[in-house]
Design an enzyme around this catalytic site. Structure first.
Site, mmCIF file in Angstrom:
data_model
loop_
_atom_site.group_PDB
_atom_site.id
_atom_site.type_symbol
_atom_site.label_atom_id
_atom_site.label_comp_id
_atom_site.label_asym_id
_atom_site.label_seq_id
_atom_site.Cartn_x
_atom_site.Cartn_y
_atom_site.Cartn_z
ATOM 1 N N LYS A 1 14.759 -14.952 -9.452
ATOM 2 C CA LYS A 1 14.603 -14.081 -10.488
ATOM 3 C C LYS A 1 13.799 -14.399 -11.592
ATOM 4 O O LYS A 1 12.916 -13.800 -12.321
ATOM 5 C CB LYS A 1 15.908 -13.638 -10.990
ATOM 6 C CG LYS A 1 16.418 -12.222 -10.990
ATOM 7 C CD LYS A 1 15.936 -11.023 -10.148
ATOM 8 C CE LYS A 1 15.296 -11.362 -9.076
ATOM 9 N NZ LYS A 1 15.696 -11.232 -7.614
ATOM 10 N N HIS B 1 19.341 -36.766 -5.280
ATOM 11 C CA HIS B 1 18.495 -37.171 -4.375
ATOM 12 C C HIS B 1 16.966 -36.842 -4.488
ATOM 13 O O HIS B 1 16.229 -37.006 -3.526
ATOM 14 C CB HIS B 1 19.064 -36.274 -3.050
ATOM 15 C CG HIS B 1 20.235 -36.807 -2.705
ATOM 16 N ND1 HIS B 1 20.562 -37.660 -1.955
ATOM 17 C CD2 HIS B 1 21.275 -36.127 -2.641
ATOM 18 C CE1 HIS B 1 21.962 -37.826 -1.817
ATOM 19 N NE2 HIS B 1 22.528 -36.654 -2.095
ATOM 20 N N CYS C 1 0.860 -1.106 -0.057
ATOM 21 C CA CYS C 1 0.143 0.055 -0.052
ATOM 22 C C CYS C 1 0.897 1.126 0.017
ATOM 23 O O CYS C 1 1.965 1.176 0.549
ATOM 24 C CB CYS C 1 -0.880 -0.196 1.255
ATOM 25 S SG CYS C 1 -1.762 -1.395 1.396
ATOM 26 N N GLU D 1 9.882 -14.971 -10.703
ATOM 27 C CA GLU D 1 9.070 -13.922 -10.407
ATOM 28 C C GLU D 1 8.737 -13.293 -11.638
ATOM 29 O O GLU D 1 7.750 -12.256 -11.094
ATOM 30 C CB GLU D 1 9.775 -13.245 -8.872
ATOM 31 C CG GLU D 1 10.885 -12.332 -9.391
ATOM 32 C CD GLU D 1 11.288 -11.820 -8.113
ATOM 33 O OE1 GLU D 1 10.488 -11.193 -7.318
ATOM 34 O OE2 GLU D 1 12.436 -11.484 -7.946
ATOM 35 N N TRP E 1 -3.100 -2.785 -1.436
ATOM 36 C CA TRP E 1 -2.654 -4.284 -1.658
ATOM 37 C C TRP E 1 -3.352 -4.919 -0.711
ATOM 38 O O TRP E 1 -3.068 -4.848 0.336
ATOM 39 C CB TRP E 1 -0.951 -4.330 -1.693
ATOM 40 C CG TRP E 1 -0.675 -5.577 -2.311
ATOM 41 C CD1 TRP E 1 -0.462 -5.878 -3.589
ATOM 42 C CD2 TRP E 1 -0.389 -6.789 -1.426
ATOM 43 N NE1 TRP E 1 -0.027 -7.234 -3.639
ATOM 44 C CE2 TRP E 1 0.111 -7.779 -2.385
ATOM 45 C CE3 TRP E 1 -0.128 -7.108 -0.063
ATOM 46 C CZ2 TRP E 1 0.746 -8.935 -1.921
ATOM 47 C CZ3 TRP E 1 0.502 -8.327 0.199
ATOM 48 C CH2 TRP E 1 0.833 -9.038 -0.739
ATOM 49 N N ASN F 1 -2.172 2.055 5.927
ATOM 50 C CA ASN F 1 -1.066 0.906 5.565
ATOM 51 C C ASN F 1 -0.938 0.259 6.746
ATOM 52 O O ASN F 1 -0.872 0.835 7.863
ATOM 53 C CB ASN F 1 0.179 1.421 5.380
ATOM 54 C CG ASN F 1 0.160 2.127 3.656
ATOM 55 O OD1 ASN F 1 -0.946 1.910 3.078
ATOM 56 N ND2 ASN F 1 1.350 2.859 3.322
HETATM 57 C C1 AGP Z 1 13.201 -10.327 -4.903
HETATM 58 O O1 AGP Z 1 13.493 -10.129 -6.127
HETATM 59 C C2 AGP Z 1 11.674 -10.151 -4.408
HETATM 60 N N1 AGP Z 1 11.038 -8.974 -4.572
HETATM 61 C C3 AGP Z 1 11.631 -10.518 -2.925
HETATM 62 O O2 AGP Z 1 11.923 -11.786 -2.647
HETATM 63 C C4 AGP Z 1 12.360 -9.348 -1.836
HETATM 64 O O3 AGP Z 1 13.768 -9.675 -1.977
HETATM 65 C C5 AGP Z 1 11.895 -9.794 -0.472
HETATM 66 O O4 AGP Z 1 10.507 -9.442 -0.308
HETATM 67 C C6 AGP Z 1 12.598 -9.033 0.594
HETATM 68 O O5 AGP Z 1 12.432 -7.727 0.480
HETATM 69 P P1 AGP Z 1 13.249 -6.802 1.374
HETATM 70 O O6 AGP Z 1 14.744 -6.694 0.805
HETATM 71 O O7 AGP Z 1 12.756 -5.407 0.887
HETATM 72 O O8 AGP Z 1 13.194 -6.843 2.774
#
Ligand code: AGP
Length: 604
Positions: free
Chosen positions: A484, A503, A2, A487, A73, A97
């Site tokens: 990467k 395994h 948000c 996502e 969000w 928020n």
């Molecule tokens: C990574 O590309 C994602 N956007 C996500 O995993 C992110 O790294 C994670 O939410 C942690 O966020 P932060 O580094 O702001 O704590």
């Protein structure tokens, strides 16, 4: 996540709010709304993107000089107009928020109210309204009294037609920044929405309330005792936020890594003195020497950055044990913290709820906490006892790239400074300094081959399954590369230790999958090659990413020329960043705001 914006001053509030919400779009959301206060209150909300809301603003323009806005969000209640903020109850308009954890209990005490939404926020608005109705209660009184009854987290902005010349804001566990301009005040949950108007800002702290009028801000605590607030400079600029000519923020942020890495290292690596120095650890040499256990706590990409750096630290700090934990797991575990422990929290946004929860737990246990954070002034950065800002600049794309490279480097610096205090061999320091010196140029060399990598990506863009693998420091590198790809492209991608293939995962190898193997000439080359051979023998489609010049039998080999002996993973990782980007573009995805994801996960 948000986003909140607010404005009071001579400009047209609707336009300021609209522009502010646009600058917060990158945080991920599913509905938006604004309200402005004048002769009437004009409340406009829309499900979907800010563009939907803009349509309504054009249909209902106002010249009002005060208003608040929000991008939501969804947490409580589906994405919908009735659930969108601002919420209007009685004389109160509220954006929020965070999560009001006791909203159901509060709702039961508000029987006089009928609720139009499923949200916790509407309950908070009703609570404030119920208190505001009492005689001689000003808006800030009602807000303060209501927040004393609330459990959970909030960043809120509140307006009312009864007092149309003020915005009352408050925060606990969700960031809120008050920009102070000439005869105007701009409020936002993220500096990106402020800097078009002012670089002077008050970073509200947990438990604080501010009464904002045009150009004036009065800060107080929940008991309404005044607090002298510090006006700070916002360390970013509009240009840093724009795409600077790139198609997406993601490719911009991948491409700027040589510069952002130099920024991370600047002033901290003193090559001519073979010395590393960090100003913000707030730990003496003796305290650094005494450290025997390190908890590294983070989520997502930040957790892989922590894991990668930990491989190095345990090598050059051989009297230290390191425990890497994902925050969402650690926060609910029963765990022992040995004496002489420190906890290091890695976070790009500095607002990740799970990471923050672990920070609060470690602080409650009296553990010294350090932060490896990108967002200056963020909650984690303010709550730790010391740490390192990675100075990678605003990272707008949901997929974290430049922050990863800077986080690994910054955490390595912490480990090396600790090792210096422990009396590490100067030649080890010298080797890392030389590698840090060469690293930006080696990353640039990979970036210069982006079109070659784009062509490789074209070959794999139609797969729906992939396995990324590596050993030792290339294992967390494989995990990060898998994240990467999944996502941004929505390809089901598993990351794993290459030695784990036999395994279980090798059962998956067939034409539905492709495999990516990271291979380091200087670490376990033969071992990882044996995994590639196993996959090839079963008809796998293997792409090898390597710094080796040796013959390699694989469907695709991406060779990177590198002089590095140690920091190779940070160079090979750039290949998988570009690979993921080009596949996501080829698949027509929303590259900077992938579906279902948010840039900062401020709820658990
Ligand atoms: C990574 O590309 C994602 N956007 C996500 O995993 C992110 O790294 C994670 O939410 C942690 O966020 P932060 O580094 O702001 O704590």
């Amino acid at each position: 996540m948000c986003g909140i914006v607010g404005y009071i001053g001579p400009k047209q509030a609707q336009q300021v709010l609209r522009e502010g919400l646009q600058r917060l779009e990158y945080r991920g959301y599913d509905s938006a709304g604004v309200v402005t206060i004048g002769d009437n209150a004009t409340l406009l909300r829309a499900k979907g993107k800010v563009a939907e809301l803009e349509q309504k603003i054009e249909e209902h323009p106002t010249t009002d000089g005060i208003g608040i806005g929000h991008t939501r969000w969804a947490t409580h209640g589906e994405p919908s107009e009735p659930n969108a903020h601002p919420h209007h109850v009685g004389d109160i308009y509220l954006v929020h928020n965070g999560i009001i954890e006791n909203y159901k209990d509060l709702k039961q005490q508000l029987e006089a109210y009928e609720f139009a939404s499923e949200t916790d926020t509407e309950v908070l608005a009703a609570l404030i309204d119920s208190l505001y109705k009492r005689a001689d209660v000003k808006l800030e009184n009602a807000v303060a009294q209501a927040l004393k009854l609330v459990e959970g987290t909030y960043g809120i902005s509140v307006v009312s037609q009864k007092e149309p010349h003020k915005i009352v804001v408050a925060r606990k566990g969700s960031p809120l920044i008050v920009g102070v301009g000439d005869e105007e005040t701009v409020i936002a949950s993220d500096a990106a929405a402020l800097i078009a108007h002012t670089n002077d800002a008050i970073y509200l702290k947990d438990g604080e309330i501010a009464v904002c009028t045009a150009g004036n801000v009065e800060v107080m605590n929940l008991d309404e005792q005044p607090i002298s607030a510090v006006v700070e400079k916002i360390e970013t600029n509009l240009e840093a936020i724009e795409k600077q000519g790139y198609d997406h923020f993601l490719i911009k942020e991948i491409m700027e890594q040589p510069d952002t890495l130099r920024s991370t290292l600047s002033g901290r690596v003193v090559k001519e003195q073979n010395l590393l120095r960090l100003g913000g650890l707030n730990m003496s040499e003796e305290e650094l020497r005494a450290v025997k256990h390190i908890f590294v706590v983070a989520c997502g990409t930040a957790s892989y950055a922590g894991q990668l750096a930990s491989y190095y630290i345990e090598q050059f700090c051989d009297d230290v044990t390191i425990r890497n934990e994902v925050a969402s797991e650690l926060r609910y575990r029963s765990f022992n913290v040995p004496s002489n422990s420190i906890a290091i929290f890695v976070s790009q946004s500095g607002e990740t709820a799970d990471t923050l929860a672990c920070l609060n737990e470690m602080k409650a246990r009296g553990v010294r906490c350090l932060g490896i954070v990108n967002a200056v002034g963020s909650t984690i950065a303010r709550e730790v006892d010391g740490g390192v800002y990675v100075h990678a600049g605003p990272e707008i794309s949901v997929a974290s790239t430049k922050a990863f490279t800077s986080q690994v480097s910054a955490l390595l610096l912490v480990g090396l400074v600790m090792a210096q205090a422990k009396g590490i061999e100067p030649k080890v320091i010298e080797q890392y300094i030389n590698e840090f010196d060469a690293l930006p140029g080696e990353i640039q060399a990979v970036l210069d081959r982006h079109d070659e990598i784009r062509q490789v990506a074209e070959r794999y863009k139609d797969y729906d399954n992939a396995i990324f693998m590596g050993r030792d420091t290339l294992f967390p590198t494989a995990m990060e590369g898998a994240l990467k790809l999944k996502e941004t492209s929505y390809i089901h991608t598993e990351g794993q230790a290459a030695g784990e293939l036999k395994h279980g995962s090798i059962a998956l190898v067939d034409d539905r999958f492709f495999e990516v193997a990271f291979i380091d000439e200087h670490r376990l080359f033969e071992k990882t090659m044996s995994n590639v051979i196993e996959v090839n023998a079963r008809g796998g489609h293997v792409m090898v990413i390597t710094n080796s010049t040796r013959d390699i039998d694989a469907e695709t080999v991406v060779r990177i020329e590198s002089q590095l002996q140690l920091l190779t993973p940070l160079v090979l990782n750039v290949v998988s960043q570009l690979f993921a980007y080009y596949i996501a573009v080829a698949r027509g995805n929303d590259v900077d705001q992938p579906r279902n994801l948010a840039k900062s996960v401020t709820v658990e």
